[in-house]
Enzyme design. Structure first.
Site, PDB file in Angstrom:
ATOM      1  N   PHE A   1       0.844  -1.188   0.000  1.00 24.41           N
ATOM      2  CA  PHE A   1       0.000   0.000   0.000  1.00 24.41           C
ATOM      3  C   PHE A   1       0.878   1.235   0.000  1.00 24.41           C
ATOM      4  O   PHE A   1       2.076   1.152   0.271  1.00 24.41           O
ATOM      5  CB  PHE A   1      -0.928  -0.007   1.231  1.00 24.41           C
ATOM      6  CG  PHE A   1      -2.383   0.201   0.890  1.00 24.41           C
ATOM      7  CD1 PHE A   1      -3.056   1.345   1.280  1.00 24.41           C
ATOM      8  CD2 PHE A   1      -3.081  -0.767   0.163  1.00 24.41           C
ATOM      9  CE1 PHE A   1      -4.400   1.530   0.963  1.00 24.41           C
ATOM     10  CE2 PHE A   1      -4.428  -0.585  -0.147  1.00 24.41           C
ATOM     11  CZ  PHE A   1      -5.078   0.563   0.254  1.00 24.41           C
TER      12      PHE A   1
ATOM     13  N   GLN B   1      -6.993  15.284   3.352  1.00 25.32           N
ATOM     14  CA  GLN B   1      -6.407  14.401   2.355  1.00 25.32           C
ATOM     15  C   GLN B   1      -7.251  14.295   1.095  1.00 25.32           C
ATOM     16  O   GLN B   1      -8.443  13.997   1.156  1.00 25.32           O
ATOM     17  CB  GLN B   1      -6.239  13.006   2.931  1.00 25.32           C
ATOM     18  CG  GLN B   1      -5.578  12.037   1.946  1.00 25.32           C
ATOM     19  CD  GLN B   1      -5.180  10.754   2.614  1.00 25.32           C
ATOM     20  OE1 GLN B   1      -6.002   9.872   2.797  1.00 25.32           O
ATOM     21  NE2 GLN B   1      -3.913  10.646   2.968  1.00 25.32           N
TER      22      GLN B   1
ATOM     23  N   HIS C   1      -7.617  11.969  -1.960  1.00 25.76           N
ATOM     24  CA  HIS C   1      -7.246  10.653  -2.464  1.00 25.76           C
ATOM     25  C   HIS C   1      -6.969  10.797  -3.952  1.00 25.76           C
ATOM     26  O   HIS C   1      -7.783  11.369  -4.674  1.00 25.76           O
ATOM     27  CB  HIS C   1      -8.404   9.685  -2.231  1.00 25.76           C
ATOM     28  CG  HIS C   1      -8.060   8.253  -2.470  1.00 25.76           C
ATOM     29  ND1 HIS C   1      -7.839   7.741  -3.727  1.00 25.76           N
ATOM     30  CD2 HIS C   1      -7.897   7.217  -1.612  1.00 25.76           C
ATOM     31  CE1 HIS C   1      -7.545   6.448  -3.626  1.00 25.76           C
ATOM     32  NE2 HIS C   1      -7.579   6.107  -2.363  1.00 25.76           N
TER      33      HIS C   1
ATOM     34  N   LEU D   1     -14.810   6.459  -4.904  1.00 30.48           N
ATOM     35  CA  LEU D   1     -13.466   5.990  -4.613  1.00 30.48           C
ATOM     36  C   LEU D   1     -13.036   4.812  -5.481  1.00 30.48           C
ATOM     37  O   LEU D   1     -13.754   3.823  -5.592  1.00 30.48           O
ATOM     38  CB  LEU D   1     -13.401   5.572  -3.137  1.00 30.48           C
ATOM     39  CG  LEU D   1     -12.104   4.911  -2.657  1.00 30.48           C
ATOM     40  CD1 LEU D   1     -10.975   5.907  -2.678  1.00 30.48           C
ATOM     41  CD2 LEU D   1     -12.303   4.369  -1.252  1.00 30.48           C
TER      42      LEU D   1
ATOM     43  N   GLU E   1      -6.839   2.532  -3.479  1.00 30.96           N
ATOM     44  CA  GLU E   1      -5.386   2.511  -3.629  1.00 30.96           C
ATOM     45  C   GLU E   1      -4.905   1.096  -3.908  1.00 30.96           C
ATOM     46  O   GLU E   1      -3.828   0.888  -4.481  1.00 30.96           O
ATOM     47  CB  GLU E   1      -4.767   3.015  -2.318  1.00 30.96           C
ATOM     48  CG  GLU E   1      -3.283   3.188  -2.331  1.00 30.96           C
ATOM     49  CD  GLU E   1      -2.856   4.212  -1.296  1.00 30.96           C
ATOM     50  OE1 GLU E   1      -3.135   5.397  -1.495  1.00 30.96           O
ATOM     51  OE2 GLU E   1      -2.263   3.802  -0.282  1.00 30.96           O
TER      52      GLU E   1
ATOM     53  N   ARG F   1      -0.204   9.746  -0.462  1.00 30.52           N
ATOM     54  CA  ARG F   1      -1.315  10.350  -1.183  1.00 30.52           C
ATOM     55  C   ARG F   1      -1.160  11.843  -1.424  1.00 30.52           C
ATOM     56  O   ARG F   1      -1.568  12.340  -2.480  1.00 30.52           O
ATOM     57  CB  ARG F   1      -2.619  10.093  -0.422  1.00 30.52           C
ATOM     58  CG  ARG F   1      -3.010   8.635  -0.474  1.00 30.52           C
ATOM     59  CD  ARG F   1      -4.217   8.381   0.376  1.00 30.52           C
ATOM     60  NE  ARG F   1      -4.599   6.982   0.287  1.00 30.52           N
ATOM     61  CZ  ARG F   1      -5.579   6.433   0.968  1.00 30.52           C
ATOM     62  NH1 ARG F   1      -6.276   7.171   1.804  1.00 30.52           N
ATOM     63  NH2 ARG F   1      -5.867   5.169   0.833  1.00 30.52           N
TER      64      ARG F   1
ATOM     65  N   HIS G   1     -11.004  13.001   0.651  1.00 30.46           N
ATOM     66  CA  HIS G   1     -11.260  11.640   1.128  1.00 30.46           C
ATOM     67  C   HIS G   1     -11.272  11.546   2.649  1.00 30.46           C
ATOM     68  O   HIS G   1     -12.075  10.822   3.235  1.00 30.46           O
ATOM     69  CB  HIS G   1     -10.176  10.726   0.563  1.00 30.46           C
ATOM     70  CG  HIS G   1     -10.300   9.297   0.927  1.00 30.46           C
ATOM     71  ND1 HIS G   1     -11.411   8.541   0.615  1.00 30.46           N
ATOM     72  CD2 HIS G   1      -9.467   8.458   1.574  1.00 30.46           C
ATOM     73  CE1 HIS G   1     -11.233   7.312   1.057  1.00 30.46           C
ATOM     74  NE2 HIS G   1     -10.073   7.216   1.640  1.00 30.46           N
TER      75      HIS G   1
ATOM     76  N   ARG H   1      -2.178  11.105   5.997  1.00 24.29           N
ATOM     77  CA  ARG H   1      -2.400   9.740   6.476  1.00 24.29           C
ATOM     78  C   ARG H   1      -1.972   8.740   5.398  1.00 24.29           C
ATOM     79  O   ARG H   1      -2.195   8.955   4.194  1.00 24.29           O
ATOM     80  CB  ARG H   1      -3.875   9.539   6.800  1.00 24.29           C
ATOM     81  CG  ARG H   1      -4.225   8.102   7.151  1.00 24.29           C
ATOM     82  CD  ARG H   1      -5.678   7.962   7.571  1.00 24.29           C
ATOM     83  NE  ARG H   1      -6.646   8.070   6.497  1.00 24.29           N
ATOM     84  CZ  ARG H   1      -6.879   7.119   5.597  1.00 24.29           C
ATOM     85  NH1 ARG H   1      -6.204   5.994   5.620  1.00 24.29           N
ATOM     86  NH2 ARG H   1      -7.810   7.310   4.665  1.00 24.29           N
TER      87      ARG H   1
END
Lengths: 586, 254, 131
Positions: free
Chosen positions: A117, A231, A233, A243, A246, A291, A359, A394
């Protein structure tokens, strides 16, 4: 009207709230718990999370690795004591959820599987296909049904914290079914109400993400911490903002611009590997960068005219075709379903149009590592809280784990606090509930000029946020946004509802949500204005450098009669002195 | 899609929406609204347009708008659908009739009472009852991909209630446990880590359970997540029958 | 949790007696269920025939009966419809796994069809051999 009373109240029935309820049931089943949620718990936004939840389990991984990835990902704004504790408790929490039935995807030998990730050196993201949040939420919800000491108040909308004698003693809530404002007393109250993505126009967030708990705490004098860090995304569908996880990049997906170039290589994120290279995707590089950096790269590509123009603004392409149909169906089947339904394309054969969309809110209600806020009797956990483990940015898959770790911690702290608490001030609380009923009736049901509509104010708010407090900000853009918000708050007073019904009045709840959104927006914009540096997801073109000397501190926004007062709190540094964030190298 | 003076007026579509305002009237009525027609709009977008710009009193549930939260189920031209996944282009230019989910009591407008479903979940013990105790410190229960596959589909239920609105048995008997609840019970029965089938048997193998089902099969047809609750129920019937014969023919065995 | 008295009245839509005409899937379901009557009726004829084995005359009388022939002619498409719908549903009940993948449901139905046709051919051969 009588007072409803419980030992511990939880506002919000998503991942954090349900984990907290179960933790109390496990710790002390004699305590009564009230879970107050404005929607049925399985509708909570946790359900939309896709990619996974991080916890160290591989032999080649270590807790220190997870710490370092999280802290550097956060651009050193994370409190390191909180991160160490989080990383340490994460594996235990995740195994516990597996014991409660969560259907984690598996290795051939039956052990839990993990995937790479963004921003993580070693794979540690547990996943349930690409509907991890859905499976986690349903596992928690169904497990919570076992506990007789938990009473749920489904479709009860919290409107105010009841504070008396300097402690939080409960909440008032609108029971949607009857339209009555009820007082619910609790020796401790835990806010688990989620984030506030809906203050921006393009977001992955559901309708319910309106910052309710953040505003409730703010109005009760509790500061909101690090609100400027929002954030984006990197891969949401244009228009709807839906969404695209990721995980599509974790499984090898690549981002290309108008010319088909993997543009991220121009933004200090390393060299691209060929998609068929066994080492692809390389961790902490290119598409698996953090991100904030990926979203910023998009904006710069757009400024140079290398993005594709579309009816809902510019976008780039996410290419997963090389993964093949079998792998796509196995690892990211929900992505395929979403693309076919909402983008009209089949990712097996076509490129997915994506762009950064809001996000997650790193900021939130200020808490310590036990979820306690400065207001005794009030705690918070999950996205609505800011401990902080996420700092200025994050890492993907840390937030689902955060729900479990801090949901449980806040619950345990609440149990301790409630043991020390005496009887609550029943008369006083009922009186406050009566006043709250009056306030709502006066504000929304009495005839006003009626010149404003909820939809118009909300539209202008989201435009102001995107224009002035988006991925790149300046002093002027933020000042304009702050002014706009101030004016919108004034204009909000002229909103009159068309729906005067007591039965399930969602126009009323939408208006109350908009009020919460204005509070959260105000804290965000002013905190951003005050932070004259760039760090993580807060980027100032007028102050492009990070300034540890002045700003290695959390912002604390306090509500006043005018603009919020911003104070600062040092970030806790333990074993990782502030350094440069490096992505892309081997 | 702004109209300009020289071209045709903006395309529109009409929605005929069920209204029920218990404080004002005893009986429901229908109200027709005209909304702009957009290629990529879903019925939910149209409802939001009505609420934002035409009639703020129109009441309905919604949240994620991506087909995973299960909030926005309604009858669209007589078929139970997630309104976030029902595209206007599939109906345009005809009128779209929107009603609350069938067979549930209506609280207001398009909002139904689904409390019964939640009670039933507790009745069938829709949670994991571990076959063997294992402390968390010893790590996860092992479960191979093949074992996971056996119950995976049944775990995909988003609790949207569309299956209940397709089930004429539920329409006649609201005590029927129904497709989603039985599918969820099966999800746990088939989970290799679970040992609670006996505990669930009383609730499932009852008159309000699987034996009420006459395999109309419409539940599986309307399910937006391909859970196949009809399959779950029929498989449960086979299991129940086998168990019965086994207990009769081999009463000393387990 | 809250007072019953403050709740407004819910509206319950009545279930019409002709509910099964409202949707194609419901109507087809009812037809399928009604074919059971014909399956039952035909089974009864066979049972009566079987009970009369040995009694050459009454068997012949039954087989030559015009009424029974007509009834059987009506029953035949009903029983075929019943069988086909039943066979199509066998994959729902018979779930077989090969590792992580389900055995193709079409294959399961196909095997049943082959068995049905096979057994029917055998029975027809036997009947005509003795006919």
């Amino acid at each position: 009207m009588e007072l409803i009373s419980h030992d511990i109240l939880i506002v919000g029935g998503g991942g954090a709230g349900l984990r907290a309820a179960i933790a109390i049931g496990e710790e002390n089943p004699d305590l009564t718990v009230g879970v107050i949620s404005k929607v049925y718990p399985m509708r909570s936004h946790t359900v939309s999370a896709e990619g996974g939840a991080a916890a160290v389990i591989k032999p080649n991984d270590s807790l220190d690795n997870h710490c370092y990835d999280t802290i550097s990902g956060a651009d050193w704004m994370a409190d390191q004591d909180a991160v160490e504790l989080f990383v340490d408790e994460a594996p235990r929490e995740m195994v516990q959820l597996e014991h409660w039935g969560c259907p984690w995807s598996r290795e051939p030998d039956g052990s839990v599987a993990v995937r790479p990730f963004g921003g993580m050196k070693v794979e540690r993201t547990w996943f349930a296909a690409d509907k991890t949040g859905f499976h986690m939420l349903h596992a928690l919800f169904q497990t919570a049904l076992k506990y007789n000491n938990v009473t749920r108040y489904d479709e009860w909308f919290a409107t105010k914290l009841l504070v008396h004698d300097g402690t939080c003693q409960g909440v008032t809530a609108l029971e949607l079914r009857t339209g009555q404002i009820r007082a619910i007393a609790g020796k401790a109250t835990i806010l688990c109400t989620g984030g506030a993505g809906r203050i921006f126009p393009f977001t992955t967030n559901a309708a319910i993400k309106t910052g309710d708990g953040m505003s409730l705490a703010y109005r009760a004098g509790v500061p909101l911490k690090d609100m400027e860090f929002v954030q984006y995304h990197p891969t949401g569908l244009p228009g709807t903002g839906i969404l695209i996880t990721e995980a599509s990049r974790g499984e090898g997906g690549i981002l290309v611009n108008k010319d088909g170039d993997r543009y991220l290589q121009n933004y200090e994120l390393g060299e691209p590997l060929d998609v068929n290279d066994p080492e692809h995707p390389r961790k902490r590089a290119m598409e698996l960068g953090p991100r904030d950096r990926l979203s910023q790269a998009f904006v710069q590509e757009r400024q140079q005219g290398r993005t594709i123009q579309g009816p809902y603004g510019d976008y780039v392409h996410l290419d997963v075709r090389h993964m093949g149909e079998k792998k796509i169906n196995k690892k990211i089947p929900f992505v395929r379903e979403l693309c076919r339904n909402y983008a009209g394309i089949d990712p097996v054969h076509e490129l997915i149009p994506v762009r950064p969309v809001v996000h997650y809110v790193m900021g939130g209600v200020h808490t310590n590592i036990d979820g306690e806020t400065p207001l005794p009797g009030l705690l918070a956990a999950g996205e609505c809280a800011c401990v902080s483990i996420n700092g200025a940015n994050r890492l993907g898959s840390n937030s689902l784990t955060e729900l479990l770790v801090f949901g449980a911690r806040a619950a345990r702290a609440a149990v301790c606090f409630s043991a020390q608490t005496g009887t609550l001030a029943t008369e006083e609380l009922l009186a406050q509930a009566g006043q709250e009923q009056q306030r709502i009736r006066k504000q929304f049901f009495e005839p006003s000029s009626g010149t404003e509509t909820i939809a118009q104010i909300r539209l202008e708010l989201t435009e102001a946020m995107e224009d002035g407090a988006g991925i790149y900000r300046t002093a002027d853009s933020l000042t304009t946004t702050c002014d706009n918000i101030r004016h919108l708050k004034e204009r909000f007073k002229n909103v009159e509802l068309a729906d005067h019904s007591l039965t399930f009045n969602t126009e009323l709840t939408t208006a109350l949500e908009l009020e919460y959104m204005l509070d959260v927006a105000e804290a965000l914009a002013h905190s951003a204005s005050a932070r004259t540096e760039s760090r993580g997801s807060h980027q100032r073109t007028d102050y492009p450098e990070r300034d540890d000397e002045r700003f290695l501190k959390h912002s604390l926004a306090y509500q006043t009669d005018g603009d919020p007062r911003i104070e600062y709190l040092d970030v806790v540094i333990t074993r990782w002195p502030p350094g440069e964030r490096h992505y892309g190298s081997k | 899609m702004a109209a300009n003076e020289n071209s045709q007026p903006e395309a529109t579509i009409s929605l005929e929406v069920f209204r029920y305002c218990p404080e004002q009237e005893d009986e429901p009525r229908f109200q027709t609204y005209e909304v702009p027609y957009r290629e990529d709009w879903v019925v939910l977008d149209a409802l939001n347009y009505i609420k934002d710009k035409i009639d703020g009193s129109l009441t309905y549930r919604w949240s994620c708008r991506m087909g995973v939260c299960g909030s926005c189920g309604m009858m669209v031209n007589g078929e139970p659908k997630l309104t976030c996944a029902a595209f206007l282009r599939d109906y345009h230019p005809a009128l779209i009739r929107v009603e609350p989910l069938s067979y549930f009591p209506v609280i207001r407008d398009l909002v139904i009472n689904m409390e019964g479903f939640l009670d039933k979940l507790t009745e069938v013990k829709a949670w994991l009852v571990p076959k063997e105790e294992k402390p968390v410190s010893e790590g996860e229960y092992l479960q191979t991909p093949a074992e996971l596959a056996k119950y995976k589909d049944f775990s995909m239920c988003i609790n949207c209630m569309l299956c209940y609105s397709a089930c004429p048995v539920f329409g006649h008997h609201e005590e029927f446990l129904g497709p989603a609840v039985i599918a969820l019970a099966q999800r746990y029965n088939l989970d290799s880590r679970d040992g609670g089938a006996d505990e669930r048997a009383e609730a499932i193998f009852s008159h309000e359970g699987i034996w009420e089902c006459t395999f109309v099969g419409d539940c599986s047809r309307v399910c937006p997540k391909n859970v196949d609750p009809a399959g779950a129920i029929q498989q449960a019937k086979v299991t129940a029958t086998k168990d019965f014969y086994r207990s009769v023919l081999v009463p000393w065995g387990k | 949790m809250s007072d019953q008295e403050t709740k407004t009245k819910e509206y319950r839509r009545p279930m019409p007696a002709d509910w099964w005409l409202k949707k194609r899937t419901y109507s087809l379901f009812m037809v399928r269920e009604l074919t059971c009557v014909f399956v039952g009726g035909y089974s009864l004829i066979l049972l009566i025939l079987a009970s009369r084995i040995g009694d050459q005359e009454s068997v012949t009388a039954m087989l030559n009966s015009k009424t029974l022939s007509v009834l059987q002619l009506i029953a035949l498409p009903m029983v075929i419809y019943h069988t086909v719908t039943w066979l199509n549903l066998t994959p729902k009940v018979l779930v077989l796994w090969r590792g992580e993948e389900r055995v193709n449901p079409l294959l399961i139905a196909a095997v049943h069809y082959v068995a049905w046709i096979g057994v029917s051919i055998v029975i027809l051969c036997v009947v005509f051999a003795y006919g």
